[in-house]
Structures are given as C-alpha cells and as structure tokens.
Design a protein around this motif. Structure first.
Motif, PDB file in Angstrom:
ATOM      1  N   MET A 407      47.219  35.250  23.406  1.00  0.00           N
ATOM      2  CA  MET A 407      47.833  35.340  24.736  1.00  0.00           C
ATOM      3  C   MET A 407      46.878  36.019  25.713  1.00  0.00           C
ATOM      4  SD  MET A 407      50.765  34.913  26.550  1.00  0.00           S
ATOM      5  CE  MET A 407      52.084  34.772  25.351  1.00  0.00           C
ATOM      6  N   LEU A 408      46.320  37.153  25.320  1.00  0.00           N
ATOM      7  CA  LEU A 408      45.377  37.867  26.187  1.00  0.00           C
ATOM      8  C   LEU A 408      44.086  37.070  26.373  1.00  0.00           C
ATOM      9  CD1 LEU A 408      45.661  41.595  24.993  1.00  0.00           C
ATOM     10  CD2 LEU A 408      46.913  40.459  26.817  1.00  0.00           C
ATOM     11  N   PHE A 409      43.666  36.383  25.338  1.00  0.00           N
ATOM     12  CA  PHE A 409      42.462  35.549  25.397  1.00  0.00           C
ATOM     13  C   PHE A 409      42.637  34.446  26.442  1.00  0.00           C
ATOM     14  CE2 PHE A 409      39.606  32.585  22.596  1.00  0.00           C
ATOM     15  CZ  PHE A 409      38.568  32.724  23.509  1.00  0.00           C
ATOM     16  N   ALA A 410      43.799  33.787  26.435  1.00  0.00           N
ATOM     17  CA  ALA A 410      44.063  32.719  27.406  1.00  0.00           C
ATOM     18  C   ALA A 410      44.013  33.252  28.836  1.00  0.00           C
ATOM     19  CB  ALA A 410      45.420  32.073  27.123  1.00  0.00           C
ATOM     20  N   ARG A 411      44.616  34.424  29.053  1.00  0.00           N
ATOM     21  CA  ARG A 411      44.609  35.012  30.402  1.00  0.00           C
ATOM     22  C   ARG A 411      43.191  35.406  30.813  1.00  0.00           C
ATOM     23  NH1 ARG A 411      48.331  34.595  34.427  1.00  0.00           N
ATOM     24  NH2 ARG A 411      48.683  36.552  35.549  1.00  0.00           N
ATOM     25  N   SER A 412      42.391  35.849  29.861  1.00  0.00           N
ATOM     26  CA  SER A 412      41.004  36.217  30.162  1.00  0.00           C
ATOM     27  C   SER A 412      40.197  34.990  30.565  1.00  0.00           C
ATOM     28  CB  SER A 412      40.373  36.900  28.947  1.00  0.00           C
ATOM     29  OG  SER A 412      41.051  38.103  28.633  1.00  0.00           O
ATOM     30  N   LEU A 413      40.447  33.862  29.915  1.00  0.00           N
ATOM     31  CA  LEU A 413      39.775  32.615  30.296  1.00  0.00           C
ATOM     32  C   LEU A 413      40.210  32.170  31.685  1.00  0.00           C
ATOM     33  CD1 LEU A 413      39.976  30.840  26.835  1.00  0.00           C
ATOM     34  CD2 LEU A 413      37.849  31.424  28.047  1.00  0.00           C
ATOM     35  N   GLU A 414      41.471  32.396  32.029  1.00  0.00           N
ATOM     36  CA  GLU A 414      41.931  32.120  33.396  1.00  0.00           C
ATOM     37  C   GLU A 414      41.169  32.991  34.397  1.00  0.00           C
ATOM     38  OE1 GLU A 414      46.567  30.697  33.022  1.00  0.00           O
ATOM     39  OE2 GLU A 414      46.151  32.796  33.412  1.00  0.00           O
ATOM     40  N   THR A 415      40.958  34.252  34.030  1.00  0.00           N
ATOM     41  CA  THR A 415      40.177  35.151  34.891  1.00  0.00           C
ATOM     42  C   THR A 415      38.770  34.616  35.092  1.00  0.00           C
ATOM     43  OG1 THR A 415      41.436  37.087  34.165  1.00  0.00           O
ATOM     44  CG2 THR A 415      39.273  37.496  35.123  1.00  0.00           C
ATOM     45  N   MET A 416      38.153  34.144  34.024  1.00  0.00           N
ATOM     46  CA  MET A 416      36.803  33.589  34.130  1.00  0.00           C
ATOM     47  C   MET A 416      36.779  32.382  35.065  1.00  0.00           C
ATOM     48  SD  MET A 416      34.679  35.487  32.529  1.00  0.00           S
ATOM     49  CE  MET A 416      33.302  34.379  32.826  1.00  0.00           C
ATOM     50  N   ALA A 417      37.786  31.513  34.984  1.00  0.00           N
ATOM     51  CA  ALA A 417      37.847  30.344  35.859  1.00  0.00           C
ATOM     52  C   ALA A 417      38.001  30.772  37.316  1.00  0.00           C
ATOM     53  CB  ALA A 417      38.999  29.437  35.451  1.00  0.00           C
ATOM     54  N   LEU A 418      38.844  31.769  37.567  1.00  0.00           N
ATOM     55  CA  LEU A 418      39.035  32.291  38.924  1.00  0.00           C
ATOM     56  C   LEU A 418      37.731  32.843  39.482  1.00  0.00           C
ATOM     57  CD1 LEU A 418      41.058  33.391  41.216  1.00  0.00           C
ATOM     58  CD2 LEU A 418      40.994  35.517  39.908  1.00  0.00           C
ATOM     59  N   CYS A 419      37.030  33.636  38.684  1.00  0.00           N
ATOM     60  CA  CYS A 419      35.797  34.270  39.144  1.00  0.00           C
ATOM     61  C   CYS A 419      34.667  33.257  39.275  1.00  0.00           C
ATOM     62  CB  CYS A 419      35.414  35.410  38.201  1.00  0.00           C
ATOM     63  SG  CYS A 419      36.610  36.772  38.214  1.00  0.00           S
ATOM     64  N   ALA A 420      34.647  32.253  38.399  1.00  0.00           N
ATOM     65  CA  ALA A 420      33.653  31.181  38.527  1.00  0.00           C
ATOM     66  C   ALA A 420      33.813  30.480  39.870  1.00  0.00           C
ATOM     67  CB  ALA A 420      33.803  30.189  37.378  1.00  0.00           C
ATOM     68  N   ASP A 421      35.048  30.283  40.288  1.00  0.00           N
ATOM     69  CA  ASP A 421      35.310  29.660  41.593  1.00  0.00           C
ATOM     70  C   ASP A 421      34.806  30.546  42.725  1.00  0.00           C
ATOM     71  OD1 ASP A 421      36.504  27.581  43.241  1.00  0.00           O
ATOM     72  OD2 ASP A 421      38.060  29.035  43.730  1.00  0.00           O
ATOM     73  N   ILE A 422      34.985  31.844  42.609  1.00  0.00           N
ATOM     74  CA  ILE A 422      34.553  32.776  43.660  1.00  0.00           C
ATOM     75  C   ILE A 422      33.036  32.756  43.822  1.00  0.00           C
ATOM     76  CG2 ILE A 422      34.375  35.249  44.233  1.00  0.00           C
ATOM     77  CD1 ILE A 422      37.196  35.551  42.987  1.00  0.00           C
ATOM     78  N   VAL A 423      32.301  32.631  42.713  1.00  0.00           N
ATOM     79  CA  VAL A 423      30.827  32.646  42.781  1.00  0.00           C
ATOM     80  C   VAL A 423      30.239  31.234  42.830  1.00  0.00           C
ATOM     81  CG1 VAL A 423      30.750  34.866  41.581  1.00  0.00           C
ATOM     82  CG2 VAL A 423      30.511  32.750  40.263  1.00  0.00           C
ATOM     83  N   ASN A 424      31.108  30.233  43.029  1.00  0.00           N
ATOM     84  CA  ASN A 424      30.674  28.830  43.167  1.00  0.00           C
ATOM     85  C   ASN A 424      29.998  28.284  41.909  1.00  0.00           C
ATOM     86  OD1 ASN A 424      31.556  28.687  45.917  1.00  0.00           O
ATOM     87  ND2 ASN A 424      29.713  29.833  46.492  1.00  0.00           N
ATOM     88  N   ASP A 425      30.473  28.746  40.748  1.00  0.00           N
ATOM     89  CA  ASP A 425      30.007  28.201  39.472  1.00  0.00           C
ATOM     90  C   ASP A 425      30.968  27.083  39.069  1.00  0.00           C
ATOM     91  OD1 ASP A 425      29.103  27.637  36.935  1.00  0.00           O
ATOM     92  OD2 ASP A 425      29.692  29.583  36.072  1.00  0.00           O
ATOM     93  N   ASP A 426      30.758  25.882  39.609  1.00  0.00           N
ATOM     94  CA  ASP A 426      31.699  24.779  39.375  1.00  0.00           C
ATOM     95  C   ASP A 426      31.766  24.388  37.910  1.00  0.00           C
ATOM     96  OD1 ASP A 426      32.231  24.719  42.075  1.00  0.00           O
ATOM     97  OD2 ASP A 426      30.727  23.176  42.509  1.00  0.00           O
ATOM     98  N   ARG A 427      30.618  24.387  37.261  1.00  0.00           N
ATOM     99  CA  ARG A 427      30.591  24.022  35.842  1.00  0.00           C
ATOM    100  C   ARG A 427      31.372  25.035  35.016  1.00  0.00           C
ATOM    101  NH1 ARG A 427      25.068  23.084  32.236  1.00  0.00           N
ATOM    102  NH2 ARG A 427      26.113  22.565  30.263  1.00  0.00           N
ATOM    103  N   GLY A 428      31.162  26.326  35.325  1.00  0.00           N
ATOM    104  CA  GLY A 428      31.890  27.367  34.609  1.00  0.00           C
ATOM    105  C   GLY A 428      33.388  27.272  34.855  1.00  0.00           C
ATOM    106  N   LYS A 429      33.779  26.997  36.089  1.00  0.00           N
ATOM    107  CA  LYS A 429      35.206  26.873  36.410  1.00  0.00           C
ATOM    108  C   LYS A 429      35.846  25.774  35.579  1.00  0.00           C
ATOM    109  CE  LYS A 429      38.415  25.844  40.175  1.00  0.00           C
ATOM    110  NZ  LYS A 429      38.550  25.430  41.600  1.00  0.00           N
TER     111      LYS A 429
END
Length: 681
Positions: A407-429
């Motif tokens: 459960m926490l792992f899934a939310r952490s991956l959501e955080t990574m997708a959010l932050c990838a969007d902020i730094v314009n890392d489209d591939r990471g998002k």
C-alpha cells in the motif's frame, strides 16, 4: 544532532549510515549589473574566487564587479564543517538564487582550453542562517531561556527538583560548595528520577574544593524531575535550567466547547514544540533521532500549527542522506515510503516546486533501490538487513509480502509520478504511473478477501493468510484506493470491529482516527480522543507518550523495550489531535498545490461550537462553527465551504448552492468574511 543521545552516561549513536557533508563546494551566481559594484565575500573554509572564469590572486575579501553580465564563482573547502559563504554587495547578496555543486567536472586540456561542464548538476544553495560575517553556521545553537523549578524536596544528601511539566534543556547548578561526587538522575516521571539504577539519563560530576561555583551541564536532557544526589561534603544552593527550543511560531489554533478537548489540543501543541528542534525528532528523552515515520506525522501536524517549511525540508534532506543508497531509510522499509509520502504532502500543502526539483535525482535513486528489491511477483518482502516495522504490536507478523508495505509502495510510486511531472520527466511519469497502477491492481487481486470484507494482512508462499489487521485497510480509506462499498465494508468489519487487534500506539491511532474521520465518524473519533489522550492527561501527563495502554497500572505505564523506564513520555507522534482537529473538525484541506484551491467542511462531531485558524502559504483560513452559525474567512486561493443543514441556510455575503440531500456549498473568495446561518444536521 543525532549523536547527542546518551544512555546512562554512555554515547549512544544511531545504527544506520551517517553521511558527512561534502567538503568541497563550488558556488556561483550570474548577475547583470547596471553599474559597478563592490562585493564583500566571507566563507567558512579555504576559498578562491573567479569572475567570468578568471581567478583572483590570493583570498580576496572584496571584489569589484564591473557593470554588465558576469558570473561569480566561489569555491570553498572545509573538512571540519559545512562549506559556507556570505556575500554582501549592493545587489549581489547570498541567497537561495546562488547555485552550487560538489563536483564541477571542470578540467583543462593541453591547449589550455577549459572543458565542457554541461554534465555538472547545479542545485540551489540553502540560505538559512548565515546572515552576517560573525553569524557562523558551524556555531549554530538553538536559543535558550532561563526557567526556575516549581518545587524542591531536600534531605541531607539529595534534592528532588520538580520543574512542573515535561521540559528539555540544560540543568544549571547554583552555589556548589565543597568537594566530592554528585550525580544528577533525570526523570520524565518522579519514579524514574528516584531510580538510581533505572534512570535512562544521568550526569556524574566531581568537584574539588569549590566555593559557590555555578555549573551548567554540557548536554541538554529531557526531564520533569531531577534527583541531585551528592556526598555529605558537598552543598548546593539551588537548581534551575536553560530551556532549549526551536524558535517556531504557532500560526494555527483550535478552541471548542469541550474543555477536555481544549486541554488535549494544548498539550499536543506543547508535545510538538518539544519534539521540534533542528529537525523533527521522535522523542526528547531516549532517541532524540530523526526517524522517518515519526517525522512524517510531524510534517502533517506542522501544516496545521507552525507551517514551517524549512524544518520539513531539513528533516527530509537529513533522512535521505547521500548517494549511493545502501539501505532503507532508518533501515525500515515502511520509513522509506513515509519519506516519499512526505514529499507528496509537502508539495500539496506548500506548492513549493524548488525542493522537489533539487531532490528529484535522490528520489529517483531511492526508488531505484526499492524497485531492485522486488520479488518475482513485483512485490516487496523483508530481505536481509530490512526492518519491517509497521507498529509496536504484540504478535504482529512481518513474514511474507505484507499488504501494508505494498500500500505504501503504491503511494510512493504515485509520488514519483507527480514529481516527474513537476520536473518535466515525461518518461519517468509514464513509468511510475504504470508501476503504481499495476501495484494497486495487485493489492486487490492478491489481498482483498470478500468473505472478510477487507484486505488481509499478508501473503506467505503465494497464498493469503487468514489474518486481518487495521493497517492497510485504514490507509486504503484516506488514500482513496477503495470504492464506496469497500470503504463501508472496511469501516464496519475492521475499524469498528473490536475482534480485530487493537492499536495501542498514538503512532497508528493517528491513522486509524484519520480513516474514521474521512468516513464521517467525527462523533466516534471525539470520544476516542477523550478516552485515549484524555486518559493520559488523567494520569498526570504534561506531554503525550510513545504508547498508552489503559489496562496498565501505576509505574507500569513507564516501561517499554524491556526497561523499567524505557518509554518516551514526550513523543512527537502523540500530538496528532493537532492534525485531526484542523483537517477533519475545522475541515480545512488543500485540493490543489499550495492552497490554490481548498475545501472547508466543518464537522462538530458532538461539539456545541469550535473555532480556529489553519495556516496556508499566504495567510490563515479562519473558521467558526456552532450548531446554528458558521463564520469563515479565506486566505489566498479559491475556497469551497461544504456543509449540511436541516433548514435552508442564509448568507448575505455570498450565494449558497443547494446540492441535494441537505447538502450545500458556498464559494469563498480571498480575504472575504462570510457568515452563514443554518441548522446543524
């Protein structure tokens, strides 16, 4: 700071990797001056200065920067303490617009040509407290203020000093006279201070032919009581203390018709103040360390009390440390995930992208470490060196693939997708979003048990265990991972089910009550707060504890970890009513980063009235709510007041919209006050 802990006078360091600072830093600033400018430069460490790539002779303390476009570089080496600079010109000053790196990748070839340095990673400099040439960061100390004891009980060889409540600081002895040994036994309780063998912290002193000497102890300690035991050849006039504190200010507030809840809120505030130091720490007596799970809750409480972003940033930076990643944060798998969750919430509450842009590379390397530890099914389970903590609970299994960790792992991956969007890392998002979506599907395909109406606790050898615990189920509610029907099933069959193992730590009670509040159970939660936190107050608590079990008696309450006085009686995670009352009773929460949009959904939960303020980046949101009237005033951003009323509500300052089923909304404009007359449902 984390290495100031002592246990019975012995140095007691952390048991995870400790990173030192980078000893060599290159600072630079690009500027465009309309006229020449003299710029003074100070540094902690050896340094040199370049202007537009040209090195100045020696170690200049002032340089002249001509009009026009220029780059100033200051390179500082300091092995002993953090390399720092202080720059003072008319327009060129040291602030967070300076960029820095610990490796500039600069080299010069045989022709004298300087290398391409485009691979260098430049980050924004920190700029907290180097505000004058004499205010050195390496000499930083928290402020102190003198405080006197409330009472002293003396006999021929000892003094029991009571400071009236849990506190933190340096004990000061006044008028010591004579020769001999003296021992100070510190106690969060009277029983601990009087236990020469059980007191967790102490100071042993030796005096020789002193006359009216004052002495201040070298290390700060946590205590309410101090038992001063001395040989008959020594005498002592009095004992005081220097109370040490972080200079953070209260911006949030809460007050209501229930005086017990008001007491709980005030003691929660004091608890959080005590556990807020250079960083958010766990407890002030025993560990005094930066634990990620404890700190994560402090961040959330902070957003409803101090709204002090720098302490959040420093704590998250300290927890992460340097690359390469060699283990989970604090060695605990769930604590790595709380670190990611802290970044998710930091952006939601503050709207600050700069921290995320600075830290995204370390987020990536931390997540790469986690992804590399998945098993063949793409799930996480404890590997050698991993501590699966979850909670202090008797008999709690950590075997196999625990649903709470996924459960926490899934939310952490959501955080990574959010932050990838902020730094314009489209591939990471794209990558992180797919990983998160896939893991959420597995949560329900592998762990949901329709006959138990809940997620089971774990899988072992590829099969569901029969055990249901509260942890993954309550997080799934406020993460909004369940559909409405599943939420109701979990509420009835897990959260309100006494046959499911109960939670005894404020740490997890925090999340249990949040899940219930998210389900509209404020009446039930208010009774829980009065029973649980009120129970500690009834036992004389002046700050909230690491663990509370109402079945224990007397000094049993102070025992933990196999030690008579092992429990912390001032633990940050005990202060959660601050967050619950601000978010789920006053009902204020951001719906877009930095409160660009937000909701106010007051829930009295059995109270007759309540009022308070919730801080935001651009001012406070003010809320008053009784059974017949609401008053709100917004800060910057667009607010939406949502409420229920038995009768048609009235507001002269705005237009109320009926949403059906006694539900109503009102748009809140910035800095405008609204009064709504209604009848609570």
């Amino acid at each position: 700071m984390q290495n100031r802990r002592t246990d019975r006078g012995s140095f007691f360091p952390v048991f995870w990797k400790v990173d030192s600072h980078y000893p060599l830093m290159d600072f630079h600033k690009d500027c465009n001056l309309s006229q020449p400018e003299d710029v003074a430069i100070y540094a902690e460490g050896k340094y040199n200065v370049k202007l537009d790539g040209k090195l100045f002779e020696g170690t200049p303390t002032t340089i002249n920067v001509p009009a026009g476009q220029h780059r100033i570089n200051v390179k500082v080496f300091n092995q002993a303490s953090v390399p720092t600079i202080y720059v003072k010109g008319k327009t060129v000053v040291s602030d967070s617009s300076w960029l820095l790196t610990f490796e500039d990748k600069e080299w010069i070839d045989e022709t004298g040509k300087t290398s391409d340095v485009s691979a260098t990673k430049w980050l924004n400099a920190g700029s907290w407290n180097f505000n004058s040439p004499t205010n050195l960061p390496s000499q930083f100390k928290l402020p102190v203020v003198s405080q006197s004891a409330v009472s002293t009980t003396a006999n021929s060889t000892s003094r029991l000093i009571d400071f009236g409540k849990e506190t933190f600081g340096f004990v000061k002895l006044h008028g010591v006279k004579g020769s001999g040994a003296m021992t100070l036994y510190y106690g969060e309780s009277k029983e601990e201070a009087l236990s020469k063998d059980g007191a967790v912290t102490l100071d042993r002193l030796q005096f020789s032919n002193v006359s009216k000497q004052d002495s201040t102890m070298p290390l700060s300690k946590a205590f309410r009581y101090v038992n001063v035991v001395m040989e008959p050849t020594l005498n002592l006039d009095s004992v005081s203390m220097l109370y040490e504190y972080a200079d953070v200010k209260d911006r949030g507030s809460f007050k209501c018709s229930d005086e017990e809840i008001n007491r709980i809120y005030d003691v929660a505030k004091y608890t959080l103040h005590l556990a807020t130091r250079e960083f958010f720490i766990d407890g002030i007596k025993r560990d005094r360390w930066v634990w990620s799970g404890d700190a994560y809750q402090s961040y959330l409480m902070n957003y409803y009390l101090f709204f002090d972003s720098p302490t959040v940033e420093r704590t998250m930076a300290a927890l992460r440390g340097k690359d390469p990643v060699t283990g989970h944060i604090n060695t605990i798998m769930d604590y790595t995930f709380y670190w990611f969750l802290g970044i998710y919430d930091y952006y939601l509450y503050t709207g600050d992208k700069s921290f995320i842009k600075n830290f995204y590379p370390r987020m990536q390397s931390m997540m790469e470490y986690v992804l590399g530890r998945r098993n063949k099914d793409g799930l996480l389970q404890g590997l050698p060196g991993d501590w699966i903590f979850i909670d202090w609970a008797n008999g709690l299994s950590k075997k196999g693939e625990v649903s709470f960790e996924q459960m926490l792992f899934a939310r952490s991956l959501e955080t990574m997708a959010l932050c990838a969007d902020i730094v314009n890392d489209d591939r990471g998002k794209t990558t992180y979003t797919k990983l998160s979506d896939d893991l959420k599907k597995k949560l329900f395909s592998l762990y949901w048990n329709s006959s138990k109406h809940a997620l089971v606790h774990s899988r072992v050898d590829g099969k569901q265990t029969g055990n249901v615990t509260r942890y993954a189920n309550m997080f799934g509610i406020f993460f909004n991972y369940f559909n409405d029907a599943q939420k109701q099933e979990v509420k009835q069959h897990v959260l309100l089910n006494d046959s499911i193992q109960k939670i005894t730590t404020p740490y997890m009670h925090f999340y249990e009550l949040e899940a219930l509040c998210a389900m509209g159970e404020q009446d039930y939660v208010l009774k829980q707060m009065k029973d649980y936190w009120g129970g500690m107050l009834n036992l004389g608590a002046t700050s909230f504890w690491e663990e509370y079990n109402p079945t224990k008696k007397g000094a049993e309450h102070y025992a933990m970890y196999g030690r008579e006085f092992g429990k912390s009686l001032c633990h940050a995670w005990g202060a959660s009513p601050i967050y619950l009352l601000g978010k789920y009773y006053l009902g204020v929460k951001p719906t877009a980063a930095g409160y660009a949009t937000y909701t106010i959904e007051p829930k009295l939960g059995g109270l007759q009235w309540m009022q308070g303020e919730v801080p935001t980046p651009a001012g406070n949101i003010q809320v008053y709510c009784s059974t017949t009237q609401m008053k709100v005033k917004g800060a910057a951003g667009k607010g939406l007041l949502s409420f229920q009323s038995k009768t048609k509500p009235i507001c002269k300052e705005g237009v109320i919209e009926a949403k059906g089923g006694n539900n109503y909304t009102l748009m809140i404009e910035p800095d405008k006050a609204y009064t709504v007359r209604y009848k609570a449902k």
